[in-house]
Design a protein around this motif. Structure first.
Motif, PDB file in Angstrom:
ATOM      1  N   SER A   1      32.649   7.039 -37.082  1.00 43.41           N
ATOM      2  CA  SER A   1      31.379   6.319 -36.951  1.00 43.41           C
ATOM      3  C   SER A   1      30.873   5.884 -38.312  1.00 43.41           C
ATOM      4  CB  SER A   1      30.337   7.200 -36.258  1.00 43.41           C
ATOM      5  OG  SER A   1      29.985   8.303 -37.082  1.00 43.41           O
ATOM      6  N   ASP A   2      29.854   5.001 -38.292  1.00 46.02           N
ATOM      7  CA  ASP A   2      29.299   4.461 -39.539  1.00 46.02           C
ATOM      8  C   ASP A   2      28.619   5.530 -40.383  1.00 46.02           C
ATOM      9  OD1 ASP A   2      30.211   1.951 -38.998  1.00 46.02           O
ATOM     10  OD2 ASP A   2      28.332   1.230 -38.125  1.00 46.02           O
ATOM     11  N   THR A   3      28.266   6.659 -39.793  1.00 49.82           N
ATOM     12  CA  THR A   3      27.655   7.731 -40.575  1.00 49.82           C
ATOM     13  C   THR A   3      28.638   8.329 -41.573  1.00 49.82           C
ATOM     14  OG1 THR A   3      28.241   9.367 -38.884  1.00 49.82           O
ATOM     15  CG2 THR A   3      26.082   8.290 -38.697  1.00 49.82           C
ATOM     16  N   GLN A   4      29.935   8.032 -41.405  1.00 48.89           N
ATOM     17  CA  GLN A   4      30.965   8.575 -42.287  1.00 48.89           C
ATOM     18  C   GLN A   4      31.459   7.551 -43.309  1.00 48.89           C
ATOM     19  OE1 GLN A   4      33.819   9.434 -39.239  1.00 48.89           O
ATOM     20  NE2 GLN A   4      32.968  11.440 -38.761  1.00 48.89           N
TER      21      GLN A   4
END
Length: 483
Positions: free
Chosen positions: A159-162
């Motif tokens: 995901s974009d959080t990573q």
């Protein structure tokens, strides 16, 4: 009715431009100054650089009338990156004496990666003490190489959080390659002998990024980092080398070209766009006459620099012809760092490090500087601000000014107050104004981390007068005004 004339940034009032520039970082402000004269005037204003200075060093007093604030910022930034201070933020971590001394070190933000035999560890230094936050025991034998790549380019990305995370890739004498991130792991098998080299960058493929590895089986293997290749990541095997692979590097002028160098100093270039098994993907080769294995390799634009024996050879990857040769005559190169963008090469030999300007005549008397040492210089770092040299048996590293060769600082691996016994340095990593050293001390195996970004006390070296332009916070000299 005609449309009003178009307006540009340069039409704005100077105070408005300076106010807008106040929202930019130092790098963006420097870029703004290159656009035109009105924007340069705004970018050079004291208000902008005072804000940048306070953001970077909030507790440092800013002397009035000493320099323009832009020059003040540049001077402070330079001295921090040259490690010219006695009071860096310091963290010491004592390693398990039952485990081997670290052989590889990498700095990644406020984290340190180290390898001890088959084990890889991540230490956090974002605090007063270093602490282990990740331990990977996936290999069954000694780790030979490690790289950090953006998690976005690996199959572990979810995901974009990573998107700001980085994944560790290691190779080992157990013939495997491991991709690790926060407890997750993926294994790549295919080599029939120990894996000795990993590419310094990921190759660009039409669908995903590609990792290249080389081993003692004299082959180069390409591994897809895409999620579709989860069960069958090996996409190609290149044959052509007759000795074990020493270095792999992605060509800087074309991201689909892979440069390889084996222990017999043979250099080959591979086109990985349409890979196939065998040697048909080899698009160029060259041989450097040397009886010694290569020590270092670096690609810059269309050139590839290779240090081996007593020479540093630059090969033009477009023609595979030698572009230049830096010869050290009878001096065997033990370590080498290249900074081709600055026309600099530094070579470590048995009793010193030699700094070269590769635009000048390639003769020993024409070195930029000779950096004296008490033994063989096998640990070496080079950047535009400094040269850092280390002798494993010495227990210290020395920091030198890049342009003049002036000694700036000396740093010990262990704690200075306890340096009564013999200390050694086994590995070193430098990133800007931060340095990590691993080795042994009278107390056992140790990892020492220093960060100079908030330092304020100038270093005092024997026979050298210390400038008091930067003063410790408790030094309130009379007659000095501050912002």
């Amino acid at each position: 009715m005609s449309a009003p004339p178009a307006r540009t940034l340069a039409d704005l009032d100077g105070d408005v431009l300076a106010h807008c520039a106040g929202y930019l970082g130092a790098r963006d402000v420097a870029s703004l100054a290159l656009a035109c004269r009105p924007l340069r005037a705004a970018a050079y204003s004291d208000a902008v650089w005072y804000r940048l200075f306070r953001d970077q060093w909030p507790f440092e007093k800013v002397p009035c009338r000493a320099l323009g604030l832009r020059e003040l910022y540049i001077r402070r930034h330079t001295e921090v990156h040259q490690m010219k201070y006695d009071d860096p933020l310091s963290a010491i971590y004592y390693l398990n004496p039952a485990e081997t001394t670290p052989s590889h070190l990498m700095l990644d933000g406020y984290s340190i990666w180290l390898c001890q035999g088959p084990v890889a560890k991540k230490l956090s230094v974002d605090g007063p003490d270093a602490e282990v936050v990740e331990t990977h025991r996936n290999h069954g034998a000694r780790i030979t190489c490690m790289r950090l790549f953006s998690l976005v380019d690996t199959p572990l990305f979810r995901s974009d959080t990573q998107k700001d995370e980085r994944a560790l890739i290691t190779s080992s004498t157990d013939r495997t390659i491991r991709l690790c991130w926060k407890g997750h792991s993926r294994c790549y098998k295919g080599h029939s002998a120990p894996v000795t080299a990993l590419a310094d960058k990921l190759l660009v493929d039409s669908e995903s990024k590609v990792l290249a590895s080389g081993g003692e089986d004299c082959t180069i293997r390409l591994w897809s980092m895409g999620t579709r290749a989860k069960n069958h990541p090996l996409i190609a095997t290149f044959h052509g080398h007759e000795k074990a692979l020493s270095f792999l590097s992605v060509a800087r002028h074309k991201s689909s070209l892979l440069v390889s160098c084996s222990k017999d100093s043979k250099v080959k270039v591979w086109d990985t766009v349409a890979p196939s098994s065998g040697s048909s993907s080899c698009v160029g080769s060259a041989h450097i006459n040397s009886s010694s294995p290569p020590v270092a390799m670096k690609c810059h634009e269309s050139l590839c620099y290779i240090a081996t024996g007593s020479e540093v050879t630059a090969i033009d990857l477009r023609t595979m012809k030698k572009a230049s040769v830096l010869a050290l005559e009878d001096h065997k190169i033990l370590s080498c760092q290249m900074l081709p963008s600055e026309w600099l090469i530094c070579t470590g030999i048995k009793d010193k490090a030699l700094l070269w300007d590769i635009r000048k005549g390639q003769e020993l008397p024409n070195t930029v500087a000779e950096l004296q040492s008490d033994g063989p210089v096998t640990l070496l770092h080079l950047d535009p601000y400094k040269v850092v040299t280390g002798v494993p048996s010495d227990g210290q590293v020395h920091v030198w000014e890049t342009r003049t060769g002036e000694l700036l600082n000396t740093l010990s691996c262990g704690e200075p107050a306890r340096m009564g016994g013999r200390s050694t340095v086994s590995a070193m990593a430098v990133d800007g104004c931060r340095i990590a050293m691993a080795g042994s001390s009278p107390e056992g195996s140790v990892l020492h981390y220093r960060d100079f970004v908030k330092s304020s006390a100038p270093v005092s070296l024997p026979g050298k007068e210390v400038s008091r332009f930067w003063r410790p916070h408790n030094d309130d000299s009379e007659g000095e005004d501050y912002y």
